[in-house]
Scaffold this motif. Structure first.
Motif, mmCIF file in Angstrom:
data_model
loop_
_atom_site.group_PDB
_atom_site.id
_atom_site.type_symbol
_atom_site.label_atom_id
_atom_site.label_comp_id
_atom_site.label_asym_id
_atom_site.label_seq_id
_atom_site.Cartn_x
_atom_site.Cartn_y
_atom_site.Cartn_z
ATOM 1 N N ALA A 37 0.841 -1.197 0.000
ATOM 2 C CA ALA A 37 0.000 0.000 0.000
ATOM 3 C C ALA A 37 0.874 1.245 0.000
ATOM 4 N N THR A 38 0.385 2.282 -0.676
ATOM 5 C CA THR A 38 1.058 3.573 -0.679
ATOM 6 C C THR A 38 0.148 4.620 -0.050
ATOM 7 N N PHE A 39 0.753 5.521 0.699
ATOM 8 C CA PHE A 39 0.009 6.572 1.389
ATOM 9 C C PHE A 39 0.627 7.931 1.010
ATOM 10 N N PRO A 40 0.269 8.501 -0.143
ATOM 11 C CA PRO A 40 0.850 9.795 -0.536
ATOM 12 C C PRO A 40 0.453 10.886 0.456
ATOM 13 N N LEU A 41 1.411 11.747 0.776
ATOM 14 C CA LEU A 41 1.137 12.849 1.685
ATOM 15 C C LEU A 41 0.418 13.975 0.933
ATOM 16 N N PRO A 42 -0.394 14.778 1.613
ATOM 17 C CA PRO A 42 -1.049 15.923 0.957
ATOM 18 C C PRO A 42 0.006 16.848 0.349
ATOM 19 N N THR A 66 -5.617 6.048 0.035
ATOM 20 C CA THR A 66 -4.597 4.988 0.054
ATOM 21 C C THR A 66 -4.602 4.266 -1.279
ATOM 22 N N GLY A 67 -3.422 4.036 -1.825
ATOM 23 C CA GLY A 67 -3.305 3.373 -3.118
ATOM 24 C C GLY A 67 -2.556 2.057 -3.025
ATOM 25 N N ILE A 68 -2.286 1.499 -4.156
ATOM 26 C CA ILE A 68 -1.539 0.242 -4.211
ATOM 27 C C ILE A 68 -0.163 0.509 -4.819
ATOM 28 N N ALA A 69 0.808 -0.328 -4.439
ATOM 29 C CA ALA A 69 2.180 -0.169 -4.935
ATOM 30 C C ALA A 69 2.798 -1.542 -5.156
ATOM 31 N N SER A 70 3.736 -1.607 -6.053
ATOM 32 C CA SER A 70 4.460 -2.863 -6.309
ATOM 33 C C SER A 70 5.890 -2.532 -6.710
ATOM 34 N N SER A 71 6.765 -3.512 -6.569
ATOM 35 C CA SER A 71 8.167 -3.290 -6.943
ATOM 36 C C SER A 71 8.810 -4.611 -7.319
ATOM 37 N N LEU A 72 9.863 -4.518 -8.095
ATOM 38 C CA LEU A 72 10.656 -5.674 -8.490
ATOM 39 C C LEU A 72 12.117 -5.241 -8.517
ATOM 40 N N ALA A 73 12.991 -6.017 -7.877
ATOM 41 C CA ALA A 73 14.413 -5.647 -7.800
ATOM 42 C C ALA A 73 15.274 -6.865 -8.030
ATOM 43 N N GLY A 89 9.708 0.235 -9.542
ATOM 44 C CA GLY A 89 8.472 0.207 -8.764
ATOM 45 C C GLY A 89 7.415 1.102 -9.371
ATOM 46 N N THR A 90 6.190 0.862 -8.957
ATOM 47 C CA THR A 90 5.082 1.680 -9.446
ATOM 48 C C THR A 90 4.036 1.800 -8.346
ATOM 49 N N SER A 91 3.259 2.892 -8.388
ATOM 50 C CA SER A 91 2.164 3.077 -7.426
ATOM 51 C C SER A 91 1.034 3.838 -8.099
ATOM 52 N N ASN A 92 -0.154 3.691 -7.503
ATOM 53 C CA ASN A 92 -1.334 4.370 -8.059
ATOM 54 C C ASN A 92 -2.254 4.715 -6.899
ATOM 55 N N ALA A 93 -2.638 6.001 -6.794
ATOM 56 C CA ALA A 93 -3.541 6.435 -5.721
ATOM 57 C C ALA A 93 -4.533 7.458 -6.262
ATOM 58 N N ASP A 94 -5.768 7.340 -5.826
ATOM 59 C CA ASP A 94 -6.810 8.293 -6.240
ATOM 60 C C ASP A 94 -6.747 9.549 -5.378
ATOM 61 N N THR A 111 2.998 6.803 -10.039
ATOM 62 C CA THR A 111 4.455 7.011 -10.002
ATOM 63 C C THR A 111 5.151 5.773 -10.537
ATOM 64 N N TYR A 112 6.299 6.007 -11.148
ATOM 65 C CA TYR A 112 7.197 4.928 -11.601
ATOM 66 C C TYR A 112 8.597 5.298 -11.114
ATOM 67 N N ASP A 113 9.204 4.386 -10.379
ATOM 68 C CA ASP A 113 10.537 4.710 -9.850
ATOM 69 C C ASP A 113 11.580 3.733 -10.374
ATOM 70 N N PHE A 114 12.773 4.278 -10.571
ATOM 71 C CA PHE A 114 13.941 3.494 -10.982
ATOM 72 C C PHE A 114 15.061 3.853 -10.008
ATOM 73 N N PHE A 115 15.286 2.990 -9.009
ATOM 74 C CA PHE A 115 16.226 3.305 -7.930
ATOM 75 C C PHE A 115 17.380 2.314 -7.899
ATOM 76 N N GLY A 116 18.531 2.844 -7.541
ATOM 77 C CA GLY A 116 19.649 1.992 -7.145
ATOM 78 C C GLY A 116 19.738 2.005 -5.633
ATOM 79 N N ASN A 117 19.628 0.825 -5.013
ATOM 80 C CA ASN A 117 19.568 0.734 -3.549
ATOM 81 C C ASN A 117 20.797 0.034 -2.979
ATOM 82 N N VAL A 118 21.169 0.426 -1.773
ATOM 83 C CA VAL A 118 22.179 -0.275 -0.980
ATOM 84 C C VAL A 118 21.535 -0.599 0.366
#
Length: 355
Positions: A37-42, A66-73, A89-94, A111-118
């Motif tokens: 779940a994603t919870f975008p701030l105002p 509240t929206g839905i989110a998913s990711s693959l790494a 990753g991607t998310s969608n909220a109304d 949103t669509y994100d492309f992150f490099g994580n450590v």
């Protein structure tokens, strides 16, 4: 009944701790999938400085459901707690509220994100789960669609710099499979969005922030890190080699009624001289002997000659004369006891003794 429940709960916790205790970080590739779940701030979008929204407002406030989110790494574990990965990753909220009225035609943000994580995994805490922390940076694509109010229409997208902070924990289902729960805070720098206000095109600016909760599943393909080579203690130093025992007694045999050193006798005397030098010996006693043929007086003289002949050969072989003492014992001290007048070759000898 209560005791049974406590026993069952204790067994579950014990199995969990045992499973985590047996887990060890592998070295090699892995993939992680997550959904949640994603919870975008105002947000407070601001228009250009020379533009005033209807009702004398210069900004628009938007809140979200509240929206839905998913990711693959996909990433790599280094075997020392650290791992690095690339994430999509991607998310969608109304949207549920925008200033100046309701949303007759709805609207949502994607949103669509492309992150490099450590990330770093804490394997040594002894917990039923394996906690981790991490962070990432990259590109965040923000798309707004279908936003219509009585005063404005918002449609557009913007690609900006984004970042995220990660904290979570994983439970090792098997050695190569981990079920996890992640919290991720995602943020962006200023993003632009197209608006149509009172029939005029405009550009608004805002920053995007969201809280995200993910249920994850990680599949690992690596191997346990190689065990360090056992430390082999250096063998104790070998004891010093024992000096070979020096031969200390030699027998030089003579022909009948002779005191001349034979070829075989010369070899024995040479061995005695070598032993004197090898053993740093300084006292050499040479005793001459005869058999029982002849008078005692004659044999005494013959035994002394034999001892003197051996000394002369020792000196010739490098032994100092002052270290050699000679004596003749005639026909006494027989090696092989015989009657008087018997020719016994082993009694015709000189004995060299080293001290």
């Amino acid at each position: 009944m209560m005791n049974k429940r406590l026993c069952v709960l204790g067994a579950v916790l014990l199995c969990s701790v045992s499973s985590a205790a047996m887990a060890q970080q592998l070295t090699g590739p892995y993939i992680t999938g997550g959904i949640g779940a994603t919870f975008p701030l105002p947000i407070q979008s601001k228009g250009p400085s020379n533009q005033v929204l209807p009702n004398n407002q210069s900004s628009t406030s938007v809140t979200y459901d509240t929206g839905i989110a998913s990711s693959l790494a996909g990433g790599w574990e280094f075997g020392n707690g650290f791992r690095a990965e690339l994430q999509f990753g991607t998310s969608n909220a109304d949207m549920n509220h925008v200033d100046h009225g309701a949303l007759p035609k709805g609207g949502h943000v994607q949103t669509y994100d492309f992150f490099g994580n450590v990330l770093y995994d804490f394997y040594d805490l002894g917990l039923p789960v394996i906690p981790h922390v991490g962070g990432g940076i990259g590109e965040l694509l923000i798309r707004n669609n279908g936003v219509v109010t009585p005063d404005a229409q918002v449609n557009g997208h913007s690609s900006v710099f984004g970042y995220q902070a990660i904290i979570g924990a994983e439970y090792p289902i098997t050695e190569n499979l981990k079920l996890g729960l992640d919290y991720r805070f995602i943020g962006s720098e200023d993003t632009d969005i197209n608006e149509t206000i009172a029939g005029q095109a405009a550009v608004a600016h805002y920053k995007y922030y969201s809280h995200n909760i993910f249920l994850t599943l990680r599949v690992e393909f690596g191997e346990p890190p190689a065990a360090p080579a056992p430390v082999v203690a250096a063998p104790p130093p070998a004891p010093p080699a024992k000096a070979p025992e020096v031969q200390r007694a030699f027998q030089v045999f003579f022909d009948f009624n002779k005191s001349d050193v034979t070829g075989a006798g010369a070899k024995v005397i040479q061995q005695a001289a070598d032993s004197v030098k090898a053993g740093n010996l300084t006292q050499i006693n040479v005793t001459g002997h005869t058999d029982t043929v002849g008078s005692a007086k004659y044999n005494q003289a013959l035994s002394e000659k034999r001892a003197a002949a051996v000394k002369a050969q020792l000196v010739a072989d490098g032994v100092p004369a002052g270290e050699i003492a000679t004596v003749g014992v005639g026909k006494t001290g027989l090696l092989v006891p015989t009657a008087d007048g018997v020719r016994e070759p082993q009694n015709r000898r000189a004995e060299i003794v080293l001290q």
